[in-house]
Enzyme design. Structure first.
Site, PDB file in Angstrom:
ATOM      1  N   ASP A 114       2.717  -4.592  -1.005  1.00 59.81           N
ATOM      2  CA  ASP A 114       3.494  -3.384  -0.739  1.00 59.81           C
ATOM      3  C   ASP A 114       4.616  -3.597   0.270  1.00 59.81           C
ATOM      4  OD1 ASP A 114       1.688  -2.172  -2.471  1.00 59.81           O
ATOM      5  OD2 ASP A 114       0.305  -1.727  -0.835  1.00 59.81           O
ATOM      6  N   LYS A 125      11.685  -2.911  -4.759  1.00 60.43           N
ATOM      7  CA  LYS A 125      13.041  -2.574  -4.325  1.00 60.43           C
ATOM      8  C   LYS A 125      13.938  -3.806  -4.323  1.00 60.43           C
ATOM      9  CE  LYS A 125      16.037  -1.705  -0.617  1.00 60.43           C
ATOM     10  NZ  LYS A 125      16.587  -0.942   0.461  1.00 60.43           N
ATOM     11  N   HIS A 145       4.914  -1.390  -7.970  1.00 60.63           N
ATOM     12  CA  HIS A 145       6.213  -1.730  -7.388  1.00 60.63           C
ATOM     13  C   HIS A 145       7.165  -0.552  -7.557  1.00 60.63           C
ATOM     14  CE1 HIS A 145       5.410  -6.349  -7.805  1.00 60.63           C
ATOM     15  NE2 HIS A 145       4.476  -5.705  -7.134  1.00 60.63           N
ATOM     16  N   GLY A 198      15.680   1.588   4.062  1.00 60.58           N
ATOM     17  CA  GLY A 198      15.307   2.805   3.334  1.00 60.58           C
ATOM     18  C   GLY A 198      14.891   2.419   1.928  1.00 60.58           C
TER      19      GLY A 198
HETATM   20  P1  GDP Z   1       5.749  -3.446  -3.503  1.00 57.51           P
HETATM   21  O1  GDP Z   1       4.372  -3.369  -4.044  1.00 57.51           O
HETATM   22  O2  GDP Z   1       5.945  -4.641  -2.625  1.00 57.51           O
HETATM   23  O3  GDP Z   1       6.808  -3.346  -4.556  1.00 57.51           O
HETATM   24  O4  GDP Z   1       5.922  -2.173  -2.561  1.00 57.51           O
HETATM   25  P2  GDP Z   1       5.531  -0.639  -2.932  1.00 57.51           P
HETATM   26  O5  GDP Z   1       6.560  -0.125  -3.851  1.00 57.51           O
HETATM   27  O6  GDP Z   1       4.106  -0.549  -3.347  1.00 57.51           O
HETATM   28  O7  GDP Z   1       5.589   0.028  -1.511  1.00 57.51           O
HETATM   29  C1  GDP Z   1       6.755   0.026  -0.747  1.00 57.51           C
HETATM   30  C2  GDP Z   1       7.136   1.489  -0.449  1.00 57.51           C
HETATM   31  O8  GDP Z   1       8.140   1.512   0.540  1.00 57.51           O
HETATM   32  C3  GDP Z   1       7.738   2.202  -1.637  1.00 57.51           C
HETATM   33  O9  GDP Z   1       7.433   3.566  -1.539  1.00 57.51           O
HETATM   34  C4  GDP Z   1       9.229   1.958  -1.466  1.00 57.51           C
HETATM   35  O10 GDP Z   1      10.023   2.942  -2.095  1.00 57.51           O
HETATM   36  C5  GDP Z   1       9.356   2.038   0.026  1.00 57.51           C
HETATM   37  N1  GDP Z   1      10.393   1.201   0.660  1.00 57.51           N
HETATM   38  C6  GDP Z   1      10.903   0.007   0.289  1.00 57.51           C
HETATM   39  N2  GDP Z   1      11.763  -0.453   1.227  1.00 57.51           N
HETATM   40  C7  GDP Z   1      11.803   0.478   2.194  1.00 57.51           C
HETATM   41  C8  GDP Z   1      12.488   0.574   3.439  1.00 57.51           C
HETATM   42  O11 GDP Z   1      13.212  -0.309   3.860  1.00 57.51           O
HETATM   43  N3  GDP Z   1      12.250   1.699   4.184  1.00 57.51           N
HETATM   44  C9  GDP Z   1      11.420   2.688   3.775  1.00 57.51           C
HETATM   45  N4  GDP Z   1      11.267   3.747   4.565  1.00 57.51           N
HETATM   46  N5  GDP Z   1      10.738   2.617   2.616  1.00 57.51           N
HETATM   47  C10 GDP Z   1      10.927   1.528   1.840  1.00 57.51           C
HETATM   48  P1  IMO Z   2       1.537  -4.944  -4.941  1.00 55.04           P
HETATM   49  O1  IMO Z   2       2.080  -5.874  -6.004  1.00 55.04           O
HETATM   50  C1  IMO Z   2      -1.683  -3.954  -2.155  1.00 55.04           C
HETATM   51  C2  IMO Z   2      -5.693  -5.436  -3.162  1.00 55.04           C
HETATM   52  C3  IMO Z   2      -6.656  -4.323  -3.494  1.00 55.04           C
HETATM   53  C4  IMO Z   2      -7.964  -4.980  -3.067  1.00 55.04           C
HETATM   54  C5  IMO Z   2      -7.760  -6.428  -3.466  1.00 55.04           C
HETATM   55  C6  IMO Z   2      -8.370  -6.794  -4.801  1.00 55.04           C
HETATM   56  O2  IMO Z   2       1.816  -3.514  -5.196  1.00 55.04           O
HETATM   57  O3  IMO Z   2       1.893  -5.410  -3.585  1.00 55.04           O
HETATM   58  P2  IMO Z   2      -7.833  -6.191  -7.327  1.00 55.04           P
HETATM   59  O4  IMO Z   2      -7.748  -4.876  -8.018  1.00 55.04           O
HETATM   60  O5  IMO Z   2      -6.600  -7.001  -7.420  1.00 55.04           O
HETATM   61  O6  IMO Z   2      -9.054  -6.986  -7.723  1.00 55.04           O
HETATM   62  O7  IMO Z   2      -8.061  -5.821  -5.776  1.00 55.04           O
HETATM   63  O8  IMO Z   2      -6.374  -6.636  -3.518  1.00 55.04           O
HETATM   64  N1  IMO Z   2      -4.426  -5.423  -3.940  1.00 55.04           N
HETATM   65  C7  IMO Z   2      -3.279  -4.930  -3.477  1.00 55.04           C
HETATM   66  N2  IMO Z   2      -2.973  -4.332  -2.312  1.00 55.04           N
HETATM   67  N3  IMO Z   2      -0.714  -4.169  -3.064  1.00 55.04           N
HETATM   68  C8  IMO Z   2      -0.995  -4.788  -4.231  1.00 55.04           C
HETATM   69  O9  IMO Z   2      -0.060  -5.093  -5.141  1.00 55.04           O
HETATM   70  C9  IMO Z   2      -2.327  -5.178  -4.485  1.00 55.04           C
HETATM   71  N4  IMO Z   2      -2.923  -5.794  -5.521  1.00 55.04           N
HETATM   72  C10 IMO Z   2      -4.224  -5.933  -5.162  1.00 55.04           C
HETATM   73  O10 IMO Z   2      -6.373  -3.160  -2.758  1.00 55.04           O
HETATM   74  O11 IMO Z   2      -8.094  -4.931  -1.663  1.00 55.04           O
HETATM   75 MG    MG Z   3       2.804  -2.001  -4.198  1.00 55.21          MG
END
Ligand code: GDP
Ligand code: IMO
Ligand code: MG
Length: 439
Positions: free
Chosen positions: A28, A33, A56, A430
């Site tokens: 996350d 982004k 994502h 952001g």
């Molecule tokens: P990923 O799994 O690595 O793609 O990340 P996620 O999408 O699960 O979580 C990142 C969250 O932060 C999302 O809600 C994005 O829209 C948000 N995000 C990404 N970059 C920024 C940033 O620079 N600032 C803020 N406030 N939010 C961000």
């Molecule tokens: P992105 O790509 C955050 C975590 C789960 C759990 C562990 C194992 O959005 O960054 P699984 O279902 O893969 O067997 O779960 O890994 N986990 C993540 N946590 N972001 C992810 O993906 C994750 N993918 C798996 O929460 O602790």
């Molecule tokens: Mg994510």
């Protein structure tokens, strides 16, 4: 055909590079982004690991898209979106994700799926859930992994077991599909997993396969063909390095090689092709699910980060555990990925904090160390040693040049680059595509 001939003989390659975006923490970090941003200058974005456990987010002009299986390059016209062999594909979810995008006017014609990617079946999801329940009964909640229940672990286990595994190509071979599903169900007798009948599962999977037929291909040849023509390929890590089954905080990890080390096996493109590896990290730290997290904040500072950063799971909606940035962990991840540059996200979330802490060492029973402990037992016993940096009050969402950042924010960026030993080239301020500083 031309590409096959060129790659059928030694020396038939034209030299060109591939790039990657990989998470340096527990997921996350903002990969969606950044990948969407970089996709503008690439011809293909490729997922090589994980499955629908990933979530994502891409925000374009205030419109938010949550992608799980589909690569984050899908929003860019002329960019192929490739699901390579290392991904575990839930075909029904994939079709739902496709129709969700299509209903919002997104052109999905560039999506290609490897015939060798493994298929997540209903019994994988049921088993994932059942194992977590049994673990909770035996060890309590802290003993569970806290999986996303998307069937990821059981599907990769089936892949390693071989004979009962279904691959995407098998969805188009009714006889083979039925044999594999029958075997898989037989192996699960007595496990207490509740699944539809074999007939139903074979029918559903076969129908999904037919709907995907035109998209199924040999993606290793596809990618080598593109690289051979000088096209630009970007790999998008699912999950993140500290969740990597070999290099993460085992056993509290996912079941694939999420780091850049997973790219060669997960796509058929050798590591020698990777010329740019962008390690992405938040300005603080988050984790979803169980497992050690030395810098976790169980106080109002952690709550404030969660609320300001809207740190709730993109896949499961679970509140994310929040803490200060762990530079020991990030430096370790940059090392194993061979990161050539860093992208830092969420700088805006930290504005308004009086001070900002970063962990630069651990106290352990054996003394102070600046080495990471990629093992849950060891990592569970360390105490973070912090460096305290000044905070900044100004909002930074509108900043587009490093030089325009408040001095304390710039100080944080510089400290990260110096500690990790890898330059910070991108700073995100952001969620929106535009809210980015590129050095
Ligand atoms: P990923 O799994 O690595 O793609 O990340 P996620 O999408 O699960 O979580 C990142 C969250 O932060 C999302 O809600 C994005 O829209 C948000 N995000 C990404 N970059 C920024 C940033 O620079 N600032 C803020 N406030 N939010 C961000
Ligand atoms: P992105 O790509 C955050 C975590 C789960 C759990 C562990 C194992 O959005 O960054 P699984 O279902 O893969 O067997 O779960 O890994 N986990 C993540 N946590 N972001 C992810 O993906 C994750 N993918 C798996 O929460 O602790
Ligand atoms: Mg994510």
């Amino acid at each position: 055909m031309r590409a096959s001939r060129a790659f059928g003989r030694p020396g038939g390659h034209l030299v060109s590079g591939a790039s990657a975006v990989v998470g340096l923490q527990w997921g996350d970090e903002g990969k969606g982004k950044l990948v969407d941003l970089l996709a503008a200058e690439h011809d293909a974005v490729v997922r090589y690991n994980g499955g629908a456990n990933a979530g994502h987010s891409v925000v374009v002009g205030g419109e938010r898209y949550a992608l799980h299986l589909i690569p984050s390059g899908i929003l860019r016209r002329n960019c192929k979106a490739v699901i390579a062999n290392g991904v575990v594909v839930d075909p029904i979810r994939l079709l739902e994700e496709l129709s969700g995008l299509e209903s919002r006017g997104v052109d999905t014609s560039g999506l290609v799926v490897s015939s060798r990617a493994h298929v997540v079946m209903p019994y994988h999801k049921a088993e994932d859930e059942r194992r977590e329940t049994l673990l909770a009964q035996a060890l309590g909640e802290a003993g569970t992994i806290g999986t996303t229940k998307r069937g990821i672990g059981p599907c990769y286990a089936e892949k390693a077991q071989r004979s009962s595994a279904v691959r995407v190509g098998d969805l188009l071979r009714p006889k083979v599909l039925r044999q594999r599903v029958e075997a898989a169900v037989r192996f699960r007798e007595g496990m207490g997993v509740d699944v539809p009948s074999v007939d139903q599962m074979v029918r559903d999977a076969g129908e999904a396969g037919e709907r995907l037929r035109g998209r199924i291909d040999d993606t290793a040849y596809l990618l080598h063909g593109m690289l051979g023509e000088g096209k630009r390929v970007l790999f998008e890590g699912g999950n993140a390095t500290l969740l990597d089954v070999d290099h993460g905080t085992f056993p509290f990890v996912t079941s694939s090689n999420c780091s850049a080390l997973g790219i060669p096996a997960g796509s058929g493109v050798p590591g020698t092709r990777l010329t740019r590896v962008v390690g992405i990290m938040q300005a603080y730290a988050t984790r979803v699910g169980s497992g050690p997290f030395p810098t976790e904040l169980l106080d109002e500072v952690g709550d404030r980060i969660r609320e300001r950063g809207r740190e709730y799971g993109t896949t499961t909606g679970r509140p994310r555990r929040c803490g200060w940035l762990d530079l020991v962990a990030v430096r370790y991840s940059a090392m194993v990925n061979g990161a050539t540059e860093i992208a830092m996200t969420m700088l805006d979330v930290l504005s308004g904090f009086d001070e900002i802490r970063v962990c630069t060492a651990y106290e352990t029973a054996g003394g102070r160390t600046d080495r990471f402990c990629p093992d849950a037992e060891d990592l569970g016993h360390v105490k973070p040693v912090y460096e305290t940096l000044p905070g900044f009050a100004e909002p930074v969402e509108g900043v587009r040049r490093l030089d325009d950042l408040p001095a304390a924010a710039r100080g944080l960026v510089d400290r990260i680059g110096a500690f990790v030993g890898v330059p910070v080239r991108t700073v995100s301020v952001g969620p929106d595509r535009e809210a980015t500083i590129v050095d």
